[in-house]
Design a protein around this motif. Structure first.
Motif, PDB file in Angstrom:
ATOM      1  N   THR A 180       9.867   5.835   1.411  1.00  0.00           N
ATOM      2  CA  THR A 180       8.992   6.591   2.310  1.00  0.00           C
ATOM      3  C   THR A 180       7.576   6.721   1.758  1.00  0.00           C
ATOM      4  OG1 THR A 180       9.666   8.678   1.299  1.00  0.00           O
ATOM      5  CG2 THR A 180      10.924   7.946   3.210  1.00  0.00           C
ATOM      6  N   LEU A 181       7.390   6.442   0.471  1.00  0.00           N
ATOM      7  CA  LEU A 181       6.062   6.557  -0.130  1.00  0.00           C
ATOM      8  C   LEU A 181       5.181   5.342   0.179  1.00  0.00           C
ATOM      9  CD1 LEU A 181       7.124   7.957  -3.619  1.00  0.00           C
ATOM     10  CD2 LEU A 181       6.167   9.243  -1.714  1.00  0.00           C
ATOM     11  N   PHE A 182       5.787   4.259   0.716  1.00  0.00           N
ATOM     12  CA  PHE A 182       5.033   3.050   1.026  1.00  0.00           C
ATOM     13  C   PHE A 182       4.523   3.080   2.464  1.00  0.00           C
ATOM     14  CE2 PHE A 182       7.878   1.414  -2.382  1.00  0.00           C
ATOM     15  CZ  PHE A 182       6.889   0.979  -3.250  1.00  0.00           C
ATOM     16  N   ALA A 183       3.331   2.539   2.656  1.00  0.00           N
ATOM     17  CA  ALA A 183       2.786   2.387   4.006  1.00  0.00           C
ATOM     18  C   ALA A 183       3.265   1.080   4.650  1.00  0.00           C
ATOM     19  CB  ALA A 183       1.266   2.413   3.964  1.00  0.00           C
ATOM     20  N   ASP A 184       3.849   0.195   3.855  1.00  0.00           N
ATOM     21  CA  ASP A 184       4.391  -1.069   4.365  1.00  0.00           C
ATOM     22  C   ASP A 184       5.469  -1.534   3.401  1.00  0.00           C
ATOM     23  OD1 ASP A 184       4.773  -3.280   5.962  1.00  0.00           O
ATOM     24  OD2 ASP A 184       2.681  -3.929   5.933  1.00  0.00           O
ATOM     25  N   ASP A 185       6.282  -2.507   3.818  1.00  0.00           N
ATOM     26  CA  ASP A 185       7.347  -3.019   2.959  1.00  0.00           C
ATOM     27  C   ASP A 185       7.553  -4.489   3.274  1.00  0.00           C
ATOM     28  OD1 ASP A 185       9.496  -3.129   1.133  1.00  0.00           O
ATOM     29  OD2 ASP A 185      10.230  -1.162   1.731  1.00  0.00           O
ATOM     30  N   VAL A 186       8.464  -5.124   2.543  1.00  0.00           N
ATOM     31  CA  VAL A 186       8.639  -6.570   2.637  1.00  0.00           C
ATOM     32  C   VAL A 186       9.562  -6.980   3.778  1.00  0.00           C
ATOM     33  CG1 VAL A 186       8.146  -6.903   0.196  1.00  0.00           C
ATOM     34  CG2 VAL A 186      10.519  -6.529   0.937  1.00  0.00           C
ATOM     35  N   THR A 187      10.030  -6.021   4.546  1.00  0.00           N
ATOM     36  CA  THR A 187      10.904  -6.281   5.673  1.00  0.00           C
ATOM     37  C   THR A 187      10.580  -5.311   6.797  1.00  0.00           C
ATOM     38  OG1 THR A 187      13.218  -6.170   6.438  1.00  0.00           O
ATOM     39  CG2 THR A 187      12.626  -4.819   4.554  1.00  0.00           C
ATOM     40  N   ASP A 188      10.885  -5.730   8.036  1.00  0.00           N
ATOM     41  CA  ASP A 188      10.714  -4.831   9.177  1.00  0.00           C
ATOM     42  C   ASP A 188      11.803  -3.764   9.219  1.00  0.00           C
ATOM     43  OD1 ASP A 188       8.409  -5.999  10.249  1.00  0.00           O
ATOM     44  OD2 ASP A 188       9.587  -7.564  11.246  1.00  0.00           O
ATOM     45  N   GLU A 189      12.834  -3.935   8.397  1.00  0.00           N
ATOM     46  CA  GLU A 189      13.924  -2.954   8.316  1.00  0.00           C
ATOM     47  C   GLU A 189      14.040  -2.468   6.873  1.00  0.00           C
ATOM     48  OE1 GLU A 189      17.433  -4.805   9.831  1.00  0.00           O
ATOM     49  OE2 GLU A 189      16.654  -4.927  11.886  1.00  0.00           O
ATOM     50  N   PRO A 190      13.066  -1.662   6.421  1.00  0.00           N
ATOM     51  CA  PRO A 190      13.072  -1.203   5.029  1.00  0.00           C
ATOM     52  C   PRO A 190      14.283  -0.329   4.734  1.00  0.00           C
ATOM     53  CG  PRO A 190      11.415  -0.035   6.306  1.00  0.00           C
ATOM     54  CD  PRO A 190      11.917  -1.140   7.180  1.00  0.00           C
ATOM     55  N   PRO A 223       0.827  -1.201   0.000  1.00  0.00           N
ATOM     56  CA  PRO A 223       0.000   0.000   0.000  1.00  0.00           C
ATOM     57  C   PRO A 223       0.867   1.260   0.000  1.00  0.00           C
ATOM     58  CG  PRO A 223       0.100  -0.924   2.209  1.00  0.00           C
ATOM     59  CD  PRO A 223       0.837  -1.883   1.305  1.00  0.00           C
ATOM     60  N   MET A 224       0.389   2.297  -0.697  1.00  0.00           N
ATOM     61  CA  MET A 224       1.118   3.558  -0.793  1.00  0.00           C
ATOM     62  C   MET A 224       0.599   4.556   0.249  1.00  0.00           C
ATOM     63  SD  MET A 224       3.139   2.955  -3.391  1.00  0.00           S
ATOM     64  CE  MET A 224       3.724   4.622  -3.665  1.00  0.00           C
ATOM     65  N   GLN A 225       1.497   5.428   0.713  1.00  0.00           N
ATOM     66  CA  GLN A 225       1.092   6.513   1.603  1.00  0.00           C
ATOM     67  C   GLN A 225       0.245   7.538   0.855  1.00  0.00           C
ATOM     68  OE1 GLN A 225       1.744   6.910   4.856  1.00  0.00           O
ATOM     69  NE2 GLN A 225       3.702   5.974   5.393  1.00  0.00           N
ATOM     70  N   VAL A 226       0.664   7.857  -0.367  1.00  0.00           N
ATOM     71  CA  VAL A 226      -0.055   8.796  -1.226  1.00  0.00           C
ATOM     72  C   VAL A 226      -0.057   8.225  -2.640  1.00  0.00           C
ATOM     73  CG1 VAL A 226       0.536  10.860   0.120  1.00  0.00           C
ATOM     74  CG2 VAL A 226       2.064  10.116  -1.700  1.00  0.00           C
ATOM     75  N   LYS A 227      -0.995   8.677  -3.457  1.00  0.00           N
ATOM     76  CA  LYS A 227      -1.016   8.239  -4.845  1.00  0.00           C
ATOM     77  C   LYS A 227       0.236   8.745  -5.544  1.00  0.00           C
ATOM     78  CE  LYS A 227      -4.858   8.289  -7.199  1.00  0.00           C
ATOM     79  NZ  LYS A 227      -6.025   8.729  -8.004  1.00  0.00           N
ATOM     80  N   PHE A 228       0.897   7.870  -6.254  1.00  0.00           N
ATOM     81  CA  PHE A 228       2.138   8.219  -6.940  1.00  0.00           C
ATOM     82  C   PHE A 228       2.116   7.554  -8.298  1.00  0.00           C
ATOM     83  CE2 PHE A 228       6.647   7.802  -8.000  1.00  0.00           C
ATOM     84  CZ  PHE A 228       7.139   9.045  -7.655  1.00  0.00           C
ATOM     85  N   ARG A 229       2.258   8.380  -9.343  1.00  0.00           N
ATOM     86  CA  ARG A 229       2.192   7.873 -10.705  1.00  0.00           C
ATOM     87  C   ARG A 229       0.863   7.153 -10.960  1.00  0.00           C
ATOM     88  NH1 ARG A 229       3.608   4.032 -14.255  1.00  0.00           N
ATOM     89  NH2 ARG A 229       4.935   4.573 -16.025  1.00  0.00           N
ATOM     90  N   GLY A 230      -0.178   7.640 -10.287  1.00  0.00           N
ATOM     91  CA  GLY A 230      -1.496   7.053 -10.422  1.00  0.00           C
ATOM     92  C   GLY A 230      -1.690   5.762  -9.653  1.00  0.00           C
ATOM     93  N   VAL A 231      -0.710   5.365  -8.845  1.00  0.00           N
ATOM     94  CA  VAL A 231      -0.720   4.077  -8.157  1.00  0.00           C
ATOM     95  C   VAL A 231      -1.019   4.269  -6.667  1.00  0.00           C
ATOM     96  CG1 VAL A 231       0.709   2.097  -7.480  1.00  0.00           C
ATOM     97  CG2 VAL A 231       0.863   3.002  -9.799  1.00  0.00           C
ATOM     98  N   THR A 232      -1.923   3.465  -6.126  1.00  0.00           N
ATOM     99  CA  THR A 232      -2.153   3.435  -4.681  1.00  0.00           C
ATOM    100  C   THR A 232      -1.765   2.091  -4.068  1.00  0.00           C
ATOM    101  OG1 THR A 232      -4.449   2.754  -5.029  1.00  0.00           O
ATOM    102  CG2 THR A 232      -4.028   5.128  -4.797  1.00  0.00           C
ATOM    103  N   GLN A 233      -1.613   1.058  -4.902  1.00  0.00           N
ATOM    104  CA  GLN A 233      -1.146  -0.262  -4.473  1.00  0.00           C
ATOM    105  C   GLN A 233      -0.070  -0.711  -5.462  1.00  0.00           C
ATOM    106  OE1 GLN A 233      -2.348  -2.092  -1.790  1.00  0.00           O
ATOM    107  NE2 GLN A 233      -3.878  -0.566  -1.214  1.00  0.00           N
TER     108      GLN A 233
END
Length: 331
Positions: free
Chosen positions: A274-284, A21-31
């Motif tokens: 920083t644009l992501f609300a989550d990432d694939v690791t706990d240490e992005p 999930p994205m924090q804000v829409k970026f390049r038209g993408v939210t996911q």
């Protein structure tokens, strides 16, 4: 590719599909969706944008396979200066978005968003300059203007002491025309080529035609680190390493590319984590004090499970890998 392709079924057997999930829409993408590949050298990321066909997306797959199966090059630096990225948000949101960056010494501002006016772009840039008077600013239009609009907009934007303007119009000849018109008007704003490099069959034509002052280079769209290093060596232009809205796995590959370049005169576009609300690791892979560390990233099983988008999307990505793999075999 400059190494043997692993078997397709081996790649698929060691792949994981995620949706961030994205924090804000970026390049038209939210996911943001990606397929991650675990290989003997580490992890690679295949995240070509969904609208790209197999031929173009196959270069992204080549980069992912390279990252998973080949060691990163010997680094010449252990951290990379990075720019903050400001999406085409309303003026009132500029401060809130940029507060996510701990040290925005360089800020890339998105302009030419569909449905927005040049006046809105100027207001966004002006507010950024007001809030961060000492920061280096650059704008990115993602090919959003035609030539007359680009020349008029960049003439006005040049008052804000920009480092450069990234891909104001489509194509290489369009870039050359914009650059020539600005020079004729005694405006020495630098022009950077992005899509004109990564979407062209011959990235070096930008350099030969004098269409740009520098090149934006990305590991995934151009086929991997070694391919990009070869392009950069032949182009005889300054280069800026950028990401393609990657997870931390892709950012690690991009940072490894930036760390291997002989010269790195500009901050790189590698702080998009920083644009992501989550990432694939706990240490992005995030910047500290405006610098991104150079390191491998290993996704964590609980994150892969949490971010899995379901069997239908996984099947879609597996089919895409097969189509792109077929393209790599042909090439």
């Amino acid at each position: 590719m400059n190494f043997p392709l692993p078997a397709l079924e081996e790649i698929l057997a060691h792949s994981h599909v995620v949706q961030l999930p994205m924090q804000v829409k970026f390049r038209g993408v939210t996911q943001r969706e990606a397929l991650l590949i675990e290989g003997p050298a580490g992890w690679g990321e295949f995240s070509a944008f969904l609208e790209y066909g197999p031929q173009e997306a196959s270069r992204w797959l080549a980069a992912a396979i390279e990252a998973a199966y080949q060691p990163f090059p010997q680094p010449l630096r252990t951290s990379i200066p990075v720019n903050a990225t400001l999406p085409a948000v309303p003026v009132g949101e500029v401060g809130r978005v940029l507060e996510r960056y701990d040290a925005p010494h360089t800020i890339k501002i998105k302009v030419a968003e569909q449905g927005q006016s040049v006046d809105e772009d100027l207001a966004r840039v002006a507010e950024t300059r007001r809030l961060y008077p000492q920061a280096a600013l650059r704008v990115d239009a993602n090919m959003g203007w035609d030539i007359p609009t680009a020349v008029a907009a960049l003439t006005r934007l040049s008052d804000f002491d920009l480092q450069y303007a990234e891909q104001p119009v489509p194509g290489i000849t369009g870039l050359a025309e914009v650059r020539a018109r600005l020079r004729s008007a005694r405006i020495d704003l630098k022009i950077a080529a992005d899509e004109a490099v990564r979407k062209h069959t011959d990235p070096l034509e930008v350099s030969r035609l004098g269409a740009a002052d520098l090149m934006i280079i990305k590991a995934q769209p151009l086929g991997g680190i070694q391919t990009v290093l070869d392009i950069a060596a032949q182009a005889e232009l300054d280069v800026v390493v950028s990401s393609a809205l990657d997870t931390s796995v892709g950012l690690a590959q991009a940072a490894a590319l930036a760390s291997a370049l002989p010269e790195l005169p500009y901050a790189c576009g590698l702080s998009t984590g920083t644009l992501f609300a989550d990432d694939v690791t706990d240490e992005p892979l995030l910047a500290t004090a405006g610098y991104l560390p150079v390191r491998r990233v290993k996704p964590q099983p609980h994150k892969l499970a949490k971010l899995h988008p379901g069997q239908e999307r996984e099947a879609w990505w597996h089919l895409r890998v097969r189509d792109c793999y077929a393209q790599l075999l042909e090439n």
